[in-house]
Design an enzyme around this catalytic site. Structure first.
Site, short mmCIF file in Angstrom:
data_model
loop_
_atom_site.label_atom_id
_atom_site.label_comp_id
_atom_site.label_asym_id
_atom_site.label_seq_id
_atom_site.Cartn_x
_atom_site.Cartn_y
_atom_site.Cartn_z
CE LYS A 38 20.73 -6.03 -11.49
NZ LYS A 38 20.54 -5.70 -12.92
CG ASN A 42 11.08 -1.50 -1.15
OD1 ASN A 42 11.64 -0.68 -1.88
ND2 ASN A 42 10.96 -2.78 -1.48
CB CYS A 66 8.82 -4.14 -5.76
SG CYS A 66 9.12 -3.09 -7.19
N GLY A 123 16.96 6.56 3.40
CA GLY A 123 17.48 7.92 3.58
C GLY A 123 18.71 8.07 4.44
#
Lengths: 284, 300
Positions: free
Chosen positions: B43, B188, B127, B240
């Site tokens: 993370k 991202n 992010c 994806g």
């Protein structure tokens, strides 16, 4: 290429045939509410999905507040029941809801208890007894036998004792102040109850230190214990890792919440847990 | 047949666990050992402890997930001390994702990660749901250059740069390469939101989140394809991947490796082996000797 033959994944998480859509929320209207004791209120919610197993849970969201994981304390034709302990802002707001109001559900998630053995000893403490009373109902309706051993601080905080007795299930009660049944902790009674020797397995849910003691006693006497854990969760379906048990990397939400006791003893169960940030803290 | 070399890093297959999925050390180990991931990414670590946003932090939608976890992490010091050693027991390369607010923080965390045994760092410059930690960094090629240069000079291990969709996406990637990045990770999650029509409210506590999953794959594929024409450093495709086809098309578009994330929610930790087997089958069927032969093949 020197690859070993692929080993079968140990990821036994349920619902792995789900689509992403199944991680969205569905509204559920409250059909009925019942005050169980001074702190716990039960909500019967309209529900038309497949019947969840005892030990499975829903993520319950109240728009404007947070979502919280909730084990079912009952389920049947057209309804599921959650029993909510008033512990924080979201659960306090839940307590204000009435018949006709709505909550939002994702789930059911998790594996649930295995109820194949009989007789079973069910050991509950605090609001942890919620999934056990649902298990008791399933056991007795399928002709199995069980004993409900439950503890609380005082008589007023006992949960589901009348409901269990109403189903004809033998109930043993312990209160810390002695206001009903044995004066002391449920864990004081485990040893002698297990020694009576007839139980094929133990199911337990409640404060982690209590479950740790139940697991220890069960394992010592060679009886299988299934413990249903509660940990801080963010997603509920196995991707965020918040509810991990180290060092085995077991996720309470999707590898559990029900685990075999001897497996738990190889983890930080009963010793440490993780907070919202992922920081590890000692259980107290 | 599936082994690849990504700069200094050797992987048994080109499949990485994406950042922010499973997250904690013992689960990263599981992704490598039980799941079969060729490498794992942690993370994103920040300087301070972050609890993340209030729940709901993730919601399922048609074709994917939208999350706004809010970079929850125990702070880089605690994670590197307690989780990284567990992650390394998986014996696959461990890439530490880093989220700073400025050059100094990116440097500080990256250096600590390298000292703690990270095999590479992935700078999260994209992010989509945390101010000062996000998109606004990766969308500005000059800032990208400044951060990458700073970290590159301070480190021996490879430096990857994770970028998100922005108007200046390609420029930022070129800027990262020029500043010494060893690879670019694209893309991202894409800034998105969900409204529950029954609740008549945004679902995520943070309102906005990042969309991941099959819904963004064709967009990510286009980004990788474009980058392959512009860059000489390796590209890592992310977005994806849900089966061997969506991993393989990334490779054909020019990715040297791919990251897998959201699909674990529906297919479980074993998805890496499933994809690996599918790619291997394809290579054998089409008489390729190595997966490296298909990288960028769609351009030829």
């Amino acid at each position: 290429m020197q690859e070993k033959s692929p080993t079968k994944s140990q990821d036994k998480s349920v619902g792995k045939d789900q689509s992403f859509n199944s991680f969205g929320f569905l509204p559920a209207r409250i059909k009925r509410t019942i005050g169980e004791n001074s702190k716990v209120k039960s909500f019967y919610l309209e529900y038309s999905g497949t019947l969840p197993r005892p030990g499975q849970f829903f993520m319950v969201w109240l728009p404007g507040f947070e979502e919280v994981p909730m084990s079912l304390s009952d389920a049947g034709d057209g309804f599921v029941r959650i029993s909510v302990s008033n512990e924080g802002p979201t659960t306090a707001e839940l307590h204000r809801l009435r018949k006709g109001d709505r909550v939002f559900l994702r789930g059911p998630f998790g594996n649930g208890f295995s109820l194949d053995e009989s007789p079973l000893l069910l050991v509950g403490g605090g609001y942890g007894s919620a999934p056990l009373i649902y298990a008791a109902k399933m056991v007795s309706s399928s002709g199995g036998r069980c004993t409900y051993l439950v503890g609380a601080r005082c008589k007023e905080e006992l949960l589901f004792v009348d409901e269990a007795r109403g189903m004809g299930i033998k109930s043993i009660v312990a209160t810390e102040d002695g206001s009903e049944g044995y004066r002391g902790l449920v864990t004081d009674l485990i040893k002698s109850e297990l020694k009576k020797g007839r139980y094929q397995a133990v199911l337990t849910c409640g404060p982690e230190q209590m479950m740790y003691e139940v697991v220890r006693q069960g394992v010592k006497q060679g009886i299988k214990v299934q413990a249903s854990l509660e940990r801080y969760m963010k997603c509920g379906f196995g991707i965020c890792g918040s509810c991990v048990l180290d060092p085995l990397g077991l996720r309470v939400c999707s590898d559990g919440p029900v685990f075999d006791g001897s497996l738990l003893l190889k983890t930080d169960f009963g010793k440490r847990k993780r907070e919202a940030s992922g920081a590890q803290v000692k259980l107290c | 047949m599936l082994k690849i070399k990504l700069g200094k890093i050797k992987m048994r297959n080109p499949l990485m666990l994406a950042s922010g999925i499973l997250c904690n050390g013992s689960l990263l180990k599981r992704a490598a050992t039980e799941g079969g991931a060729g490498a794992v990414v942690t993370k994103s670590l920040t300087k301070e402890v972050r609890e993340g946003y209030h729940t709901p932090v993730v919601v399922g939608v048609e074709g994917g997930l939208i999350n706004a976890v809010g970079l929850a992490n125990p702070g880089y010091k605690a994670y590197l001390a307690e989780d990284l050693p567990l992650a390394k027991k998986g014996r696959a390369p461990v890439i530490v994702s880093v989220a700073g607010r400025n050059v100094e923080e990116f440097e500080e965390i990256s250096v600590a990660a390298a000292e703690a045994g990270a095999d590479a760092v992935e700078l999260n410059l994209s992010c989509p749901h945390v101010n000062k930690h996000g998109m606004e960094i990766g969308a500005d090629p000059a800032t990208v250059a400044k951060i990458v240069e700073g970290v590159r000079e301070a480190l021996e291990i490879p430096v990857y740069v994770k970028l998100g969709l922005s108007d200046r996406f390609t420029e930022s990637a070129v800027s990262a390469q020029d500043a010494g990045a060893d690879a670019v990770v694209a893309i991202n999650t894409v800034k998105a939101m969900a409204i529950d029509v029954e609740a008549r409210k945004p679902v995520l506590a943070n309102i906005y989140g990042g969309l991941s999953g099959p819904a963004i794959h064709p967009i990510a594929l286009r980004c990788v394809f474009e980058l392959y024409q512009k860059l000489s450093i390796p590209i890592i495709g992310c977005g994806g991947v849900s089966d061997w086809r969506t991993a393989l098309d990334f490779l054909m578009a020019g990715a040297s490796a791919v990251q897998v994330g959201s699909t674990l929610a529906v297919k479980g930790i074993g998805i890496f082996r499933e994809i690996e087997a599918g790619i291997k089958n394809y290579l054998v069927r089409n008489q390729f000797r190595s997966v490296e032969e298909v990288i960028g093949i769609a351009h030829r």
